[in-house]
Every structure is written in C-alpha cells, then in structure tokens.
Design a protein around this motif. Structure first.
Motif, PDB file in Angstrom:
ATOM      1  N   GLU A  49      46.268  47.080  38.336  1.00  0.00           N
ATOM      2  CA  GLU A  49      45.021  46.408  38.656  1.00  0.00           C
ATOM      3  C   GLU A  49      45.232  45.583  39.914  1.00  0.00           C
ATOM      4  O   GLU A  49      46.044  44.664  39.926  1.00  0.00           O
ATOM      5  N   SER A  50      44.522  45.925  40.986  1.00  0.00           N
ATOM      6  CA  SER A  50      44.627  45.209  42.266  1.00  0.00           C
ATOM      7  C   SER A  50      46.089  45.075  42.683  1.00  0.00           C
ATOM      8  O   SER A  50      46.590  43.976  42.917  1.00  0.00           O
ATOM      9  N   TYR A  88      48.182  41.949  44.638  1.00  0.00           N
ATOM     10  CA  TYR A  88      47.323  41.146  45.509  1.00  0.00           C
ATOM     11  C   TYR A  88      46.163  40.496  44.745  1.00  0.00           C
ATOM     12  O   TYR A  88      45.608  39.490  45.191  1.00  0.00           O
ATOM     13  N   GLY A  89      45.814  41.036  43.594  1.00  0.00           N
ATOM     14  CA  GLY A  89      44.790  40.387  42.770  1.00  0.00           C
ATOM     15  C   GLY A  89      45.255  39.026  42.282  1.00  0.00           C
ATOM     16  O   GLY A  89      44.490  38.058  42.271  1.00  0.00           O
ATOM     17  N   ALA A 108      44.490  45.700  49.936  1.00  0.00           N
ATOM     18  CA  ALA A 108      43.524  46.469  49.149  1.00  0.00           C
ATOM     19  C   ALA A 108      43.439  47.906  49.639  1.00  0.00           C
ATOM     20  O   ALA A 108      43.274  48.852  48.844  1.00  0.00           O
ATOM     21  N   ASP A 111      46.015  50.074  48.004  1.00  0.00           N
ATOM     22  CA  ASP A 111      46.011  50.025  46.542  1.00  0.00           C
ATOM     23  C   ASP A 111      46.622  51.301  45.960  1.00  0.00           C
ATOM     24  O   ASP A 111      46.493  52.393  46.533  1.00  0.00           O
TER      25      ASP A 111
END
Length: 284
Positions: A49-50, A88-89, A108, A111
C-alpha cells in the motif's frame, strides 16, 4: 479453528468491508483471536500500500534531493539485494517528516503496482510468501479484503492489460503460497453491476468515482477497448467480475459464493456462519 486466513472478495460496493467486519465480530464472539486488515492499511502484511520500488541508482537520486534527516527517511526504507522499497504512504502521514510533494510524486510514480507485470508479480508473491511463513507461526486468524482477487485483477487488467491466462496463473501461484494456512475464500457476486454502481456512487464521493473511472478507462485496457466514462466503468467491471468468477471456479481452496449479497444480508451472514462452522470447524 483450522484456518489462519479468511479472504473476502468482490467488486467495489459488493459489501466486502461489512462482511469482513462481520466475520471479525463473529470470531470475537467465539473467542478466536483474529486481525482484520482492510483495504488501504499501510501495515498490511501481504499487500503493498503506497510503496515505491526503486533501483539503487533511483534511490541514490531521491536521497540526493532530500532536505530532511536521512535517518528518518531510512525508517521507511527496506534495502533488498538489487532494489529499495520505500513506504511513501507512511512518509506522508509522519508529522515529524516534511517531505516535498515533488519527491512524493516521484515515489508514487514508482509504486509497486506500476511496475511491469513480471516485476510486480514477483514482488507481490515475495510479500505473500513472507506473510504465509509468519502467519503459520501465529495463533490468530487473519482476515483480508480485496488483496487476493480484486486488487491483482484490477491492476493487471486495467493498468497492464495482461492476458487472462497470465492473471489466472498469478492468482493460482498465490493460492499455492498460502495453501499451508488452509485459507477460506468468500466471494460476493453482484446480481447487476450497473445497479450496484448506481448505488455506490450515491454512497461514495464524486472524487472516488472520478478516480475509478479514470483508472479503468484511461489505462491500457480501457484505451484498447475504447472504454469511456461511466458506461466504460460498468463494462470494465462486468468483464472483471466474469474473470473473477472464472478464477473462483478454478481455485482448490475452501470457498463460498454469495450471490446478490445486498438482497438479504441477514440470510447471507447465516450462510457465512454455516460455511465457517463447516469449513473451519468453528464450534457452535
């Protein structure tokens, strides 16, 4: 309970989150330790996730642009043999770190879900393998929504436009990886996809709807099949749901298909109760 993983799947708006929450509550009532991982969980043990994937050169370039303490950045970095994974999230949500939008956008773009199909599939299988190994030693049931069928199918169809055979093989490989966890699969099948999305778009934000329309119509699959707007979204998910059912029929794990879930939730929850009692030997 003789399973350590319950998978809840279905297209957007089919009721995955409500069903996963119900299962968690059900297991709690039975005093069975469990943990629910919803879509978007930044700490998901089996899904990315991210998370960006960078080569060594790309990582050094990002580092050279940093205006923050590199030790803070390293807290969200995993160094593999020939690449780096950057969460990065989590960087974005860490109030102690003021990272530029420019760097976040660069991350992003890299990703894991944007990688070429073979690289993406390899990284995903690696993470599922790590999860399966850890989960086998735990005394709890993990409940996942979306990440076994919905996310892989959407990414591989919409973004990469990979063949059905490639997607089926990817999911079958995942099934083999988690086989020792004795997984259970619950698939929620919409009776009418257009009616389902007509309801969903009233419940969710316009921003969410526009994002999904853009993702499934303006990527490789949508462009090749001339998909456009809301009608294009409906056509995409009709095709995805058909492939989902095809894959479901090929899987060997214990599974149940809940047809038209929104028609009668109380009745469907009773079906799920019976399935859990029989398939996972939950005491009454």
């Amino acid at each position: 309970m003789n399973t350590k993983l319950i998978l809840v799947e279905g297209i957007p708006g089919s009721g995955k989150t409500s069903t996963a929450e119900y299962i968690s509550s059900y297991l709690n009532r039975k005093n069975i330790a469990n943990e629910l991982f919803k879509e978007g969980n930044l700490d998901h043990p089996a899904d990315y996730e991210s998370t960006a994937c960078l080569s060594k050169d790309e990582f050094r370039e990002i580092q050279s642009q940093l205006r923050i303490d590199k030790r803070l950045f390293s807290n969200y970095t995993t160094n593999k043999e020939d690449y780096y994974l950057i969460e990065y999230g989590k960087l974005y949500h860490d109030n102690k770190i003021n990272i530029s939008d420019q760097i976040l956008n660069q991350l992003a773009e890299s990703d894991v879900y944007n990688l070429p199909p073979a690289e993406h599939s390899r990284l995903v299988k690696d993470k599922w393998s790590s999860f399966a190994k850890a989960a086998a030693t735990q005394e709890q049931v993990n409940i996942f929504e979306c990440c076994f069928l919905q996310n892989p199918l959407t990414t591989m169809m919409a973004y990469h436009n990979t063949s059905k055979d490639y997607i089926i093989k990817h999911v079958k490989d995942l099934e083999q990886i988690i086989s020792e966890l004795n997984p259970l699969l619950i698939l929620l099948e919409a009776k009418n996809i257009e009616e389902q999305f007509d309801r969903v778009k009233k419940e969710r934000s316009e921003e969410w709807l526009n994002f999904v329309i853009d993702y499934v119509t303006n990527q490789s699959y949508g462009q090749e099949n001339n998909l456009d707007g809301y009608s294009g979204l409906i056509e995409f998910y009709q095709n995805l749901a058909e492939l989902e059912l095809n894959i479901f029929s090929k899987l060997k794990m214990r599974k149940i298909l809940i047809k038209d879930p929104h028609s009668n939730w109380e009745q469907n929850y009773q079906k799920i109760n019976s399935f859990l009692k029989k398939a996972a030997k939950v005491n009454k």
